[in-house]
Scaffold this motif. Structure first.
Motif, PDB file in Angstrom:
ATOM      1  N   ASP A 391     -41.988  47.779 -40.633  1.00  0.00           N
ATOM      2  CA  ASP A 391     -40.949  46.012 -39.692  1.00  0.00           C
ATOM      3  C   ASP A 391     -42.078  46.561 -38.334  1.00  0.00           C
ATOM      4  OD1 ASP A 391     -40.378  45.180 -41.494  1.00  0.00           O
ATOM      5  OD2 ASP A 391     -38.322  45.751 -41.275  1.00  0.00           O
ATOM      6  N   LYS A 395     -45.005  44.685 -35.899  1.00  0.00           N
ATOM      7  CA  LYS A 395     -44.266  44.103 -34.869  1.00  0.00           C
ATOM      8  C   LYS A 395     -45.281  44.780 -33.538  1.00  0.00           C
ATOM      9  CE  LYS A 395     -40.346  43.079 -31.942  1.00  0.00           C
ATOM     10  NZ  LYS A 395     -39.400  43.797 -31.282  1.00  0.00           N
ATOM     11  N   SER A 399     -48.411  41.937 -31.540  1.00  0.00           N
ATOM     12  CA  SER A 399     -47.578  42.247 -30.402  1.00  0.00           C
ATOM     13  C   SER A 399     -49.324  42.412 -28.974  1.00  0.00           C
ATOM     14  CB  SER A 399     -46.770  42.628 -29.475  1.00  0.00           C
ATOM     15  OG  SER A 399     -46.133  43.024 -30.083  1.00  0.00           O
TER      16      SER A 399
END
Ligand code: PLZ
Length: 442
Positions: A391, A395, A399
């Motif tokens: 996870d 992320k 980003s």
């Protein structure tokens, strides 16, 4: 329509314009339809997605393995534009057109099996799988079908029962159809050490013989490399042994190549990596039409012909624009260096990831074939799945402008399905971002 093949971070991702659109989306679109990365895209080319805030993302997901040939591939755009201007729809079962036949000929030529074949076209992967079920039942006069643990076959009422994971695919959507039987898969990373493909196949066969009975089975469905499961490559010999057992027992062997097919692994179909494995039917979708919605079933002529006239169809199945794109994709795969490029991409990615594996003990395994590579994260020194790292990595990459996908029964896998048009330079840039993520976590 070209776009500089470069990662550009203009704002945070998602940026302010995407955030505005996300508000409208939440008000207007069902919450049942999820979004992994809410950066709204306005243009794409090659391996780059450009969002509404001017950010340029490296696309290592290709909409889950769809735009294998690269975004806005010139040949595909040209073929689709010409077809749209000529005609968009007649329905092949009302008044036919040549592209349908040409696409069938190309699929027949390049799909596994040195026997007489025929093909039929539909809209989605799930619809192809459903039609393969219908065809196999009609051809055998039997009802039961079998699938494997960790498998994914779709979201329709029948295919959601064929998936391994009940959640999120089937929760609350029942009752599920019967006659779907699940058998143990070959999962080398998690199987007892040294278990061969033949032994893993024997385990599955015993299970099916005891639980269902070989004479009851119409079809056995398998993804030769499991996609949503996180690119599980079965041990060598697994597919061949299952294929031989199906043949002995009159069971239709179906390879679901919706994710693994169409040049993705460095061959037209992943089934072709296993010597002596010739599935009776193959389901295709995703990469076949460069982003246009199209799926198909191809395989043994006598099985494909078992369905009575009028038994297969659908209004939009095999639409002229989707087929024009498919012909453009397949002709390029025939002529160009695409298959080799998939292998090169696989080598580049796996070399980099295996190097990271020596530095970061959260990487349990790097696996895949060709441009279909994944990393399974574990708690160091164990086999315990590590979803937290997966996870966090997702992320971090999102980003920083790298689109990656998660996967796996335990949601602890990150997979890469880059377009075959991607440059080494862009791949290295994306993998640098990945490595920085691992470094910042540890
Ligand atoms: N068979 C092997 O991978 C689709 C699912 C995306 P459709 N996989 C991506 C999602 O979350 O909905 C898939 C697959 C295999 C069948 C399918 C189904 O293909 O075109 O999504 O119906």
């Amino acid at each position: 329509m070209s776009l500089e093949q470069k990662r550009i971070l203009n704002t945070v991702i998602p940026g302010p314009k995407s955030a505005e659109l996300q508000k409208r989306r939440s008000a207007a679109v069902s919450s049942g339809v999820g979004t992994m990365l809410p950066a709204f895209i306005e243009q794409a080319h090659g391996a780059i997605l450009k969002d509404v805030d001017g950010n340029q993302l490296i696309d290592l997901g290709t909409g889950i393995g769809v735009v294998t040939i690269g975004h806005t591939n010139e040949g595909v755009v040209d073929a689709v534009q010409k077809q749209v201007a000529a005609f968009t729809h007649t329905l092949f079962t009302v008044t036919p057109y040549e592209k349908y036949v040409r696409a069938a000929e190309l699929l027949i030529k390049h799909s596994p099996g040195s026997f007489a074949k025929k093909a039929a076209f539909f809209n989605s992967g799930a619809e192809a799988v459903e039609n393969a079920v219908k065809i196999a039942r009609r051809a055998t006069g039997r009802h039961e079908i079998a699938v494997f643990d960790h498998a994914y076959h779709g979201r329709t009422s029948l295919t959601m029962a064929m998936n391994f994971k009940a959640h999120p695919y089937a929760t609350g959507f029942g009752p599920l159809p019967g006659s779907v039987n699940h058998a143990p898969m070959s999962y080398p990373f998690r199987d007892p050490e040294g278990l061969t493909g033949e032994q893993a196949a024997a385990r599955a066969i015993t299970y099916l013989e005891k639980r269902v009975g070989a004479t009851q089975l119409a079809a056995l469905f398998i993804e030769p490399i499991q996609g949503e499961a996180g690119f599980i490559v079965p041990a060598p010999g697994f597919l061949r042994t299952l294929g031989a057992w199906c043949k002995e027992n009159g069971i239709v062997m179906v390879a679901d190549e919706v994710q693994s097919g169409m040049a993705r692994t460095g061959k037209w179909f992943a089934s072709q990596w296993e010597e002596g494995f010739e599935p009776d039917l193959v389901t295709v979708a995703k990469g076949i039409a460069g982003g246009m919605p199209l799926s198909g079933v191809v395989g043994r002529a006598e099985i494909m012909d078992a369905a009575h006239a009028g038994g297969l169809g659908g209004t939009f199945g095999g639409s002229p624009t989707a087929l024009a794109a498919a012909v453009a994709v397949m002709e390029q795969f025939e002529q160009g260096n695409w298959l080799n490029r998939a292998t090169e991409i696989g080598e580049l990615i796996s070399t980099r990831l295996n190097d990271m594996k020596t530095k970061f003990p959260v990487i349990g395994e790097v696996r895949g074939v060709g441009a279909m590579q994944a990393v399974e994260f574990i708690e160091p020194g164990t086999l315990n799945p590590n979803q937290a790292v997966s996870d966090a990595m997702l992320k971090h990459c999102h980003s920083n402008g790298v689109v990656l996908l998660n996967a796996g029964t335990y949601s602890n896998v990150i997979r890469m399905l880059p377009p075959l048009s991607i440059s080494d330079e862009l791949l290295h840039d994306a993998l640098d971002v990945f490595e920085q993520g691992l470094a910042s976590l540890s």
